[in-house]
Every structure is written in structure tokens, then in C-alpha cells.
Scaffold this active site. Structure first.
Site, PDB file in Angstrom:
ATOM      1  N   ARG A 162    -110.613  52.143  76.674  1.00  0.00           N
ATOM      2  CA  ARG A 162    -109.362  51.714  76.041  1.00  0.00           C
ATOM      3  C   ARG A 162    -109.570  50.315  75.495  1.00  0.00           C
ATOM      4  NH1 ARG A 162    -108.164  47.858  79.724  1.00  0.00           N
ATOM      5  NH2 ARG A 162    -108.727  48.332  81.867  1.00  0.00           N
ATOM      6  N   HIS A 172    -111.311  39.671  91.891  1.00  0.00           N
ATOM      7  CA  HIS A 172    -111.708  40.701  90.909  1.00  0.00           C
ATOM      8  C   HIS A 172    -110.723  40.819  89.769  1.00  0.00           C
ATOM      9  CE1 HIS A 172    -114.740  41.592  93.783  1.00  0.00           C
ATOM     10  NE2 HIS A 172    -113.875  42.029  94.677  1.00  0.00           N
ATOM     11  N   LYS A 202    -116.801  56.580  88.926  1.00  0.00           N
ATOM     12  CA  LYS A 202    -117.929  55.669  89.092  1.00  0.00           C
ATOM     13  C   LYS A 202    -119.222  56.438  89.359  1.00  0.00           C
ATOM     14  CE  LYS A 202    -115.523  51.532  90.753  1.00  0.00           C
ATOM     15  NZ  LYS A 202    -115.305  50.921  89.455  1.00  0.00           N
ATOM     16  N   GLU A 262    -123.792  50.393  96.771  1.00  0.00           N
ATOM     17  CA  GLU A 262    -124.779  49.754  95.910  1.00  0.00           C
ATOM     18  C   GLU A 262    -125.101  48.362  96.407  1.00  0.00           C
ATOM     19  OE1 GLU A 262    -122.682  50.286  92.109  1.00  0.00           O
ATOM     20  OE2 GLU A 262    -122.010  48.217  92.212  1.00  0.00           O
TER      21      GLU A 262
HETATM   22  P1  ADP Z   1    -113.049  48.083  89.758  1.00  0.00           P
HETATM   23  O1  ADP Z   1    -113.199  49.310  88.908  1.00  0.00           O
HETATM   24  O2  ADP Z   1    -112.412  48.366  91.094  1.00  0.00           O
HETATM   25  O3  ADP Z   1    -112.415  46.919  89.026  1.00  0.00           O
HETATM   26  P2  ADP Z   1    -115.786  47.211  89.233  1.00  0.00           P
HETATM   27  O4  ADP Z   1    -116.932  48.076  89.600  1.00  0.00           O
HETATM   28  O5  ADP Z   1    -115.413  47.116  87.793  1.00  0.00           O
HETATM   29  O6  ADP Z   1    -114.536  47.618  90.142  1.00  0.00           O
HETATM   30  O7  ADP Z   1    -116.074  45.737  89.759  1.00  0.00           O
HETATM   31  C1  ADP Z   1    -115.096  44.719  89.715  1.00  0.00           C
HETATM   32  C2  ADP Z   1    -115.735  43.361  90.023  1.00  0.00           C
HETATM   33  O8  ADP Z   1    -116.379  43.393  91.300  1.00  0.00           O
HETATM   34  C3  ADP Z   1    -116.822  42.944  89.043  1.00  0.00           C
HETATM   35  O9  ADP Z   1    -116.317  42.287  87.914  1.00  0.00           O
HETATM   36  C4  ADP Z   1    -117.684  42.038  89.908  1.00  0.00           C
HETATM   37  O10 ADP Z   1    -117.102  40.746  89.955  1.00  0.00           O
HETATM   38  C5  ADP Z   1    -117.600  42.665  91.291  1.00  0.00           C
HETATM   39  N1  ADP Z   1    -118.724  43.603  91.573  1.00  0.00           N
HETATM   40  C6  ADP Z   1    -118.785  44.927  91.296  1.00  0.00           C
HETATM   41  N2  ADP Z   1    -119.971  45.474  91.683  1.00  0.00           N
HETATM   42  C7  ADP Z   1    -120.685  44.465  92.218  1.00  0.00           C
HETATM   43  C8  ADP Z   1    -122.002  44.375  92.821  1.00  0.00           C
HETATM   44  N3  ADP Z   1    -122.811  45.434  92.946  1.00  0.00           N
HETATM   45  N4  ADP Z   1    -122.403  43.161  93.270  1.00  0.00           N
HETATM   46  C9  ADP Z   1    -121.592  42.072  93.179  1.00  0.00           C
HETATM   47  N5  ADP Z   1    -120.365  42.091  92.649  1.00  0.00           N
HETATM   48  C10 ADP Z   1    -119.897  43.270  92.167  1.00  0.00           C
END
Ligand code: ADP
Length: 470
Positions: free
Chosen positions: A269, A212, A93, A177
């Protein structure tokens, strides 16, 4: 395509419905996933022993592990997917955030610098503001992710985030963030030739999530302007071209209520929800991946790709929605799939299948396609009503309630939908009754529509009496 397909599977999976779809099978032996599907050496050895030219990693297990792509290269087996360096970079990330900042792709305001100390995170939090999100740099599946509402809660979140991240990924580095409130999850399917040429295959809205985890995905995204689509597509192409992306991938964005959007991550992927794109665009993504890996050039030109109609996917999980979504296992005693025009079912089970808690609870995917979103919803409702799985509990009743919810029908989607409408999505007695009615009808050998049973005979009585069956 005239290509012989070989499945590498755990010994227990030899007799499954999906195994029968293959021309040949190589056993990975006994044990749990670590001894089989997650063992890089065994997988590559299976390819060598069966004289396979290429490996398609699917979308689970090792599909996003650099180690498999590297081992394939070393063994002279084609890896159907991106190059190892792209997998590695997008798997972090922090590293991918830094790259996006360089490429001019918007990222959520935050801190993902080299200094991961508590003191730095606390100092940076004052700049970013609250609420904020603590994330594991190596993250995935929402692990290590904490929402922090107030400054005084930050220290505890950092501590537990580090602990969780270390346990899950062996890496306790964190980033922080800004927490975007009531956002949508919109992602773009991309396809690259590995030479720097990248095409986008439009968006999927995957906002409907529980913890999520995606439940319902659709394309085109509802309530979405062409202007926004163009700007996001542009950012997605920049992101993928920045790593000279090869094969199919997905760039995920978070979309704020004010129309601002930010890069979340890139999945290197095929996605679980790729059939949505296939149905709306009339393409075969896996075929395209195989052709590219076989030395062909980009399978489409920009003008070949356009969105036609609307597609929606529902994920059918082995979990009990009426009991805290507890994972379920057991033997599938009765299984009936919906069919008909514009209905696709990608399923791993059939009648008699044994569902184990050893793997992911995803059993089947139901995808519908129609000319408009309204028609697709009507088709989806009918298909969900016609889908019967008995013997192991599934989230089918829950999905049926979602697709009848007024706010969802209006396209008011967001990652908080399920939490916000929790009360409306609670079980009603009629759900189980409809399921039983369908089996009684099926076993009686008559074919009256069970929809009639649902609509006319049951709801009036059952709903007025309430949940006496529970
Ligand atoms: P992971 O890799 O653990 O799945 P992600 O960064 O892809 O995490 O985020 C998964 C979910 O978390 C997103 O689809 C969203 O719903 C929520 N999310 C991620 N970052 C944020 C943020 N900065 N603010 C609000 N919701 C977030």
C-alpha cells in the site's frame, strides 16, 4: 485531475477538516472502526450507492486487507492498489520470507518452515544463535515480537509470543530469526505495472522509531553509499517483480552495522511517509496510482526518476512525551501550521477539531525539503518551532529535541537511537514556555519572531533555574 472525489466516513467525521476536502460524502453510520472503516461490505456498498468507479484505500484500516480488494473485484469497482494475491502473500511473514529466499533476496538468518512446533523452534534456535527474535507469522505493529537473549529464556518467549499472536491475529504460528543489533531501517519505494515491470523510487531511512513506531523519516538515507543503494534497490525490484506487483508498494529492509541487509517485509500500500519520496523526486504517487488504475501504462521511465535535495518527515502524534507517551484526546483550542518554501503539512486537524482515542494518534505530518540535509534540518527546526497545537498534548516538544540532537544531526541514525539517547531527549522547562509565549504573542496581535523569544529571552534564565515550572 478533474475527478469527483467521494469520502466514505463515519457519521462523526462528516464535519471534520479532511471531510471538507471532498466533493461528496457517504456516511458509514455510527459506531467504532469495526462498524465503519473496517466493514468491507459497507465500504463497497458506499461505492456502489454513490456510483464510484474506484476505491483508494489510503494507508490505514483496510488498505492491506485482501478481502477489500476481492470484494471490489466482485462488485466491479476498481481497487487502486495491488492484486489480492500479492496482498495475501506479502501479508504473511513466513510465506514472503520463503518467496524471497527463492528469489535470491537476502532474509535474516532464521527459521520459518512448515513445522511450527515448540520442539522445532528450540532445535532451530541452536543453529541460528542468540540473541534472536520470536515473531508472529501473521505479524504487524510489533505484536508478538520478543527478543530472546539466552537459550534458557526461549521457552517463555515462545509461550507468550503464541498467546499474543493468537489474540491479535487469531493465528499462533511463530517464526524465529537472528536479532540484528543496532540496525537501521531502510525501505525502498517501488511502483509496478502489474505486468512484471517494476521501478524503484529510491530509499527512505525510517530508523528513528519508538517501540517499532516510526517518528522521523528521510530521504536520501544519511551515511549511505551509492553502491549499497544500488544493491538494495536491486533486491527491492526483485522482490516486487516476483509477485508481478501492481501500483505503489514498499520493500522494507533491516540494515546491519556491517552493511549487510535483509528483507523485513513488503507493505502492499501507500506508506504514511510517502511524501518524503514525493518531495525528493518531484512526483505525485497518488496521482500515479490513479492513472495506472485508470488503464495508463507505467507513469515514469527510469531516467525520469532521480533524488534532488533532501526531505525529512516528522509524525505529530497526540501523545504526552513527558508522561510515558500516553495517548491524548481533547479539543484543539489553538492550531497554527508552519508554511513557506519547501514546507508541506498533511494534516487531519484544525482549530476546534476533537481528537478522540478511537483512532490512531497520528494528527499531522510535517515534511520539509531543501537542497541539502543540513538545510533541510534548519528548515525543519524552524517549521517545528512555528507549529503550535494547544488543547491536546502532542509530541511536538519531543520532535524539537530530536532535531537538535548532535548525533542525529551527524546522521548517526539507528532503530535504537531513542532508547540510547533517552536522557538527552527528556523534557526541559523551556519547551512549554515557548509554546505559551507563542500564544501570548499571537493573542496580542503582534508578530515578533517567537524564535527570538526562545533563543534570547528564555533559555539562559529558564535553563539555569531548571524545571521549576513542573
Ligand atoms: P511488524 O510487521 O510487526 O511491524 P517488522 O518485521 O516490520 O514487524 O519489524 C518492525 C521493526 O522491528 C523493524 O523496523 C526493526 O526496527 C525491528 N526488527 C525486525 N526484525 C528485526 C531483527 N531480525 N533484528 C533486529 N530488529 C528487528
Amino acid at each position: 485531475m478533474g475527478i469527483t472525489s467521494i469520502l466514505a466516513c463515519a457519521e462523526d467525521d462528516r464535519t471534520t477538516a479532511f471531510a471538507r476536502a471532498f466533493d461528496e460524502i457517504v456516511s458509514l453510520g455510527e459506531g467504532d472502526a469495526r462498524d465503519t472503516y473496517l466493514d468491507v461490505e459497507k465500504i463497497v456498498e458506499a461505492a456502489r450507492a454513490s456510483r464510484a468507479d474506484a476505491i483508494h484505500p489510503g494507508y490505514g484500516f483496510l488498505s492491506e486487507r485482501k478481502a477489500l480488494a476481492v470484494a471490489c473485484e466482485a462488485a466491479g469497482v476498481i481497487f487502486i492498489g495491488p492484486r489480492p494475491d500479492a496482498i495475501e502473500l506479502m501479508g504473511s511473514k513466513s510465506a514472503s520470507r520463503a518467496l524471497m529466499e527463492r528469489l535470491g533476496v537476502p532474509v535474516v538468518p532464521g527459521y520459518s518452515g512448515e513445522d511450527h512446533s515448540d520442539a522445532t523452534l528450540v532445535r532451530e534456535s541452536a543453529r541460528i544463535g542468540f540473541p534472536l527474535l520470536v515473531k508472529a507469522s501473521a505479524g504487524g505493529g510489533g505484536k508478538g515480537m520478543k527478543i530472546v537473549a539466552r537459550p534458557e529464556d526461549l521457552a517463555a518467549a515462545i509461550e507468550s509470543g503464541r498467546r499474543e499472536a493468537l489474540k491479535a491475529f487469531g493465528d499462533d504460528r511463530l517464526l524465529i530469526e537472528r536479532y540484528i543489533e543496532r540496525p537501521r531501517h531502510v525501505e525502498f519505494q517501488v511502483f509496478g505495472d502489474g505486468e512484471g515491470n517494476v521501478l524503484h523510487l529510491f530509499e527512505r531511512d525510517c530508523s528513528l522509531q519508538r517501540r517499532h513506531q516510526k517518528i522521523v523519516e528521510e530521504s536520501p538515507a544519511p551515511r549511505f553509499s551509492d553502491e549499497l543503494r544500488e544493491r538494495m534497490a536491486d533486491a527491492a525490484i526483485r522482490a516486487a517483480a516476483g509477485v508481478r506487483y501492481r501500483s505503489a508498494g514498499t520493500v522494507e529492509f533491516i540494515l546491519g552495522a556491517d552493511g549487510s541487509f535483509y528483507f523485513l517485509e513488503m507493505n502492499t500500500r501507500l506508506q504514511v511517509e510517502h511524501p518524503v519520496t514525493e518531495m525528493v523526486l518531484g512526483v505525485d504517487l497518488v496521482r500515479a496510482q490513479i492513472e495506472l488504475a485508470n488503464g495508463h501504462s507505467m507513469p515514469w521511465k527510469r531516467d525520469d526518476l532521480s533524488q534532488r535535495g533532501h526531505a525529512i518527515e516528522c509524525r505529530i502524534y497526540a501523545e504526552d512525551p513527558d508522561n510515558g507517551f500516553l495517548p491524548q484526546s481533547g479539543k484543539v483550542a489553538h492550531y497554527r501550521e508552519p508554511s513557506g518554501a519547501g514546507v508541506r503539512v498533511d494534516s487531519g486537524i484544525e482549530e476546534g477539531s476533537v481528537v478522540s482515542v478511537k483512532y490512531d494518534p497520528l494528527l499531522s505530518k510535517l515534511i520539509v525539503h531543501a537542497e541539502t540535509r543540513e538545510l533541510a534540518i534548519a528548515r525543519l527546526r524552524r517549521a517545528l518551532d512555528d507549529f503550535t497545537i494547544l488543547g491536546t498534548k502532542t509530541n511536538l516538544p519531543y520532535l524539537r529535541r530530536i532535531v537538535r540532537h548532535e548525533a542525529w544531526i551527524r546522521g548517526e541514525v539507528g532503530t535504537h537511537f531513542v532508547a540510547e539517547h533517552e536522557a538527552d531527549l527528556l523534557p526541559r522547562a523551556v519547551d512549554g514556555a515557548a509554546e505559551i509565549a507563542s500564544v501570548l504573542i499571537a493573542s496580542a496581535g503582534v508578530e515578533p519572531s517567537r524564535r527570538d523569544t526562545r533563543r534570547q529571552a528564555l533559555p539562559s534564565v529558564w535553563e539555569t533555574v531548571g524545571e521549576f515550572s513542573r
